[in-house]
Design an enzyme around this catalytic site. Structure first.
Site, mmCIF file in Angstrom:
data_model
loop_
_atom_site.group_PDB
_atom_site.id
_atom_site.type_symbol
_atom_site.label_atom_id
_atom_site.label_comp_id
_atom_site.label_asym_id
_atom_site.label_seq_id
_atom_site.Cartn_x
_atom_site.Cartn_y
_atom_site.Cartn_z
ATOM 1 N N ASP A 25 -0.410 5.888 -6.994
ATOM 2 C CA ASP A 25 -1.373 6.990 -6.872
ATOM 3 C C ASP A 25 -1.004 8.022 -7.933
ATOM 4 O O ASP A 25 -0.001 8.723 -7.790
ATOM 5 C CB ASP A 25 -1.299 7.622 -5.479
ATOM 6 N N GLU A 80 1.132 -0.341 -5.610
ATOM 7 C CA GLU A 80 0.140 0.718 -5.812
ATOM 8 C C GLU A 80 0.784 1.965 -6.414
ATOM 9 O O GLU A 80 1.892 2.340 -6.042
ATOM 10 C CB GLU A 80 -0.516 1.082 -4.475
ATOM 11 N N HIS A 138 1.405 10.934 -2.748
ATOM 12 C CA HIS A 138 0.238 10.822 -1.880
ATOM 13 C C HIS A 138 -0.521 12.142 -1.932
ATOM 14 O O HIS A 138 -0.087 13.125 -1.333
ATOM 15 C CB HIS A 138 0.680 10.493 -0.451
ATOM 16 N N HIS A 159 0.858 -1.192 0.000
ATOM 17 C CA HIS A 159 0.000 0.000 0.000
ATOM 18 C C HIS A 159 0.892 1.240 0.000
ATOM 19 O O HIS A 159 1.909 1.278 0.685
ATOM 20 C CB HIS A 159 -0.891 -0.021 1.246
ATOM 21 N N ASN A 160 0.533 2.260 -0.814
ATOM 22 C CA ASN A 160 1.360 3.475 -0.925
ATOM 23 C C ASN A 160 2.825 3.089 -1.172
ATOM 24 O O ASN A 160 3.739 3.573 -0.495
ATOM 25 C CB ASN A 160 1.253 4.327 0.343
ATOM 26 N N GLU A 186 -4.460 4.011 -8.680
ATOM 27 C CA GLU A 186 -5.446 4.918 -8.100
ATOM 28 C C GLU A 186 -5.353 6.189 -8.935
ATOM 29 O O GLU A 186 -4.413 6.974 -8.811
ATOM 30 C CB GLU A 186 -5.144 5.188 -6.622
#
Length: 540
Positions: free
Chosen positions: A331, A329, A344, A299-300, A378
């Site tokens: 973003d 991931e 982020h 995650h991230n 994302e």
């Protein structure tokens, strides 16, 4: 290895440039020490030079050329043939180096690779033989004033050198307990006692005492009983073999007895590991549908530190993939000059180019494992930059990127990890085939927005939502429902990006009843932990 040409050059030392983000490259003399494990060099600024070192045992890998974010950004002016990077285990940053000549660079890359291979292949006995030389070298380097005594400051320096991260208060408590002379210095026996205390394992000592009895010596019969109590089908013959392999004391070994140190050596060896060594390689059936497996996910992934003001780096992707991670991931946000960036959103974290992330994934996706890698997108980009993302993935990943269902694959079942070896899958929003917008674009509800928000505290959630409303631009549209009532926000998706989503289509969760009645193997839903617990409680 001391006769080896590469090792000899490292022992003589070489002047190498240390490339850093600040202050420009600085030349330092790097030299391998006599222990064959420690490399020393000068560090610090021109005003306050300090002797620094690292152990080859802490080096995870050596990369040649501009194969690190640091060298690509700050060392591009140097020829690739002179550049190399040392990647360390744990949290220590990469060391980016530039040699004066190609020959020097080659000697260091080849020499370090040989030393790493040799250390990995060493048996416990060989490591024990090497230990006195190694610890002697560490103590000499930590003893700054060369008085053969160690102040607490020097002890802390020694702990850093041997990669022991210990609370200062606890370290000082041990220091005081061993300082029998009371002069705030450790020497001789005091220092030996301090080192022994560092190695103590009270829980293993208690276990040894329970089976060995009052004489504090374990017989072969007592060792067999211990093994049987662990659920092993052990014989006296096996107990004898373990004693011969792991007991350090020659006299005890000849009498088939085991002392505490030998017992600890056995339990802390591969033979005493709770992990089944046969499982260090793939031993499961990898021919089942993809959804039958737990998938090591990140995650991230881009963050190297905390998620509000930390640094984003392509190195974080390299580390995750080299640790065996199979789902990373990204973003993705609007960047300048038409180039999407990864960071982020709505925080002070630094930004990295989407293109650079994809290049790093291409280079490291399958070095640790041949099984498929999932890119979880994302997406917060506008349509134009979404198309740019699609172009970059297609151009950089080439045949690695899965853009069509596998030939002959049952559409009602997912392919297996075995079938997807060497393939990169995109997880994201997928446009229904029947939808056609006049501009070649359509809008979908964003399935992950509400799940992301559920993770936040209620107050922070409200603040983030207000922030999102201010910054949302061309990527989202507010839709009017019946009678002009405001409906949920929707996400616009570029067809080029949609086309790359095959087996991992992100959708809002329709509810268990609907999902069970009409299963869609290619659809993926994200849950907050709160939502998952609620589902388990209501319909587990």
């Amino acid at each position: 290895l001391t006769e080896d040409e590469d090792i000899q050059r490292m022992l003589r030392g070489s002047v190498l440039r240390k490339v850093k983000s600040r202050g420009g490259p600085r030349e330092r003399l790097f030299r391998l020490q006599e222990d064959g494990v420690t490399v020393c060099f000068e560090g610090g600024s021109r005003r306050s030079r300090s002797r620094q070192s690292f152990s080859v045992t802490h080096v995870e890998g050596v990369r040649e050329g501009h194969q690190s974010e640091g060298l690509r950004k700050h060392g591009a002016a140097f020829p690739a043939s002179l550049c190399f990077t040392l990647v360390f285990r744990g949290k220590r940053k990469n060391l980016d180096l530039v040699a004066r000549g190609e020959e020097d660079a080659r000697h260091w890359v080849q020499g370090l690779t040989k030393l790493m291979g040799r250390l990995q292949a060493m048996s416990q006995w060989e490591k024990l033989d090497q230990y006195p030389f190694w610890i002697h070298g560490v103590l000499q380097r930590a003893d700054r004033d060369k008085d053969n005594k160690m102040s607490f400051r020097e002890v802390k320096s020694m702990l850093r050198m041997i990669n022991i991260h210990m609370d200062d208060g606890y370290a000082y408590k041990l220091f005081k307990e061993c300082d029998h002379s009371g002069d705030e210095r450790l020497e001789g026996r005091e220092l030996e006692e301090f080192c022994r205390r560092l190695l103590r394992r009270p829980e293993l000592e208690e276990l040894f005492g329970r089976y060995s009895g009052e004489d504090h010596v374990l017989s072969a019969e007592e060792l067999r009983d211990f093994l049987r109590d662990q659920g092993e089908d052990a014989s006296l013959r096996q107990a004898h073999a373990i004693i011969r392999a792991h007991e350090l004391n020659d006299t005890a070994r000849q009498q088939d007895l085991m002392m505490l140190d030998g017992f600890m050596m056995y339990l802390l060896s591969a033979a005493g590991d709770i992990f089944n060594q046969e499982h260090a390689r793939v031993h499961q059936d990898m021919g089942q549908p993809l959804c039958h497996y737990f998938i090591s996910s990140s995650h991230n992934t881009y963050l190297t530190r905390h998620q509000l003001g930390g640094t984003s780096s392509t190195e974080a992707y390299v580390r995750a993939l080299m640790a065996g991670c199979r789902c990373v991931e990204l973003d993705c946000w609007e960047g300048s000059d038409g180039e999407p960036v990864v960071y982020h959103g709505h925080t002070l974290t630094s930004k990295i180019l989407f293109r650079d992330v994809i290049e790093s994934i291409r280079d490291y996706a399958f070095k640790q494992s041949p099984y498929p890698v999932i890119l979880s997108l994302e997406n917060h980009c506008g349509l134009e930059q979404q198309a740019t993302m699609a172009r970059h993935m297609k151009a950089i990943l080439g045949d690695m990127l899965l853009t069509q269902p596998l030939e002959g694959q049952d559409p009602h079942s997912l392919p297996s990890p075995e079938q997807l070896k060497g393939k990169i899958l995109v997880k994201g929003k997928k446009l229904p085939e029947s939808w056609h917008h006049p501009q070649g674009v359509t809008s979908l509800q964003d399935p992950e927005e509400e799940e992301e928000e559920e993770e936040e505290d209620e107050e922070e959630e409200k603040l983030q939502e207000r922030s999102r409303r201010r910054v949302r631009g061309s990527t989202r549209a507010v839709v009017l429902g019946d009678h002009g009532v405001l409906a949920k926000e929707v996400l616009q998706v570029a067809p080029e990006l949609s086309a790359m989503v095959v087996y991992c289509q992100a959708v809002p969760f329709p509810g268990l009843a609907q999902a069970l009645r009409h299963p869609r193997p290619c659809q993926v839903s994200s849950f907050s932990e709160r939502k998952a617990r609620k589902l388990i409680k209501e319909a587990g």
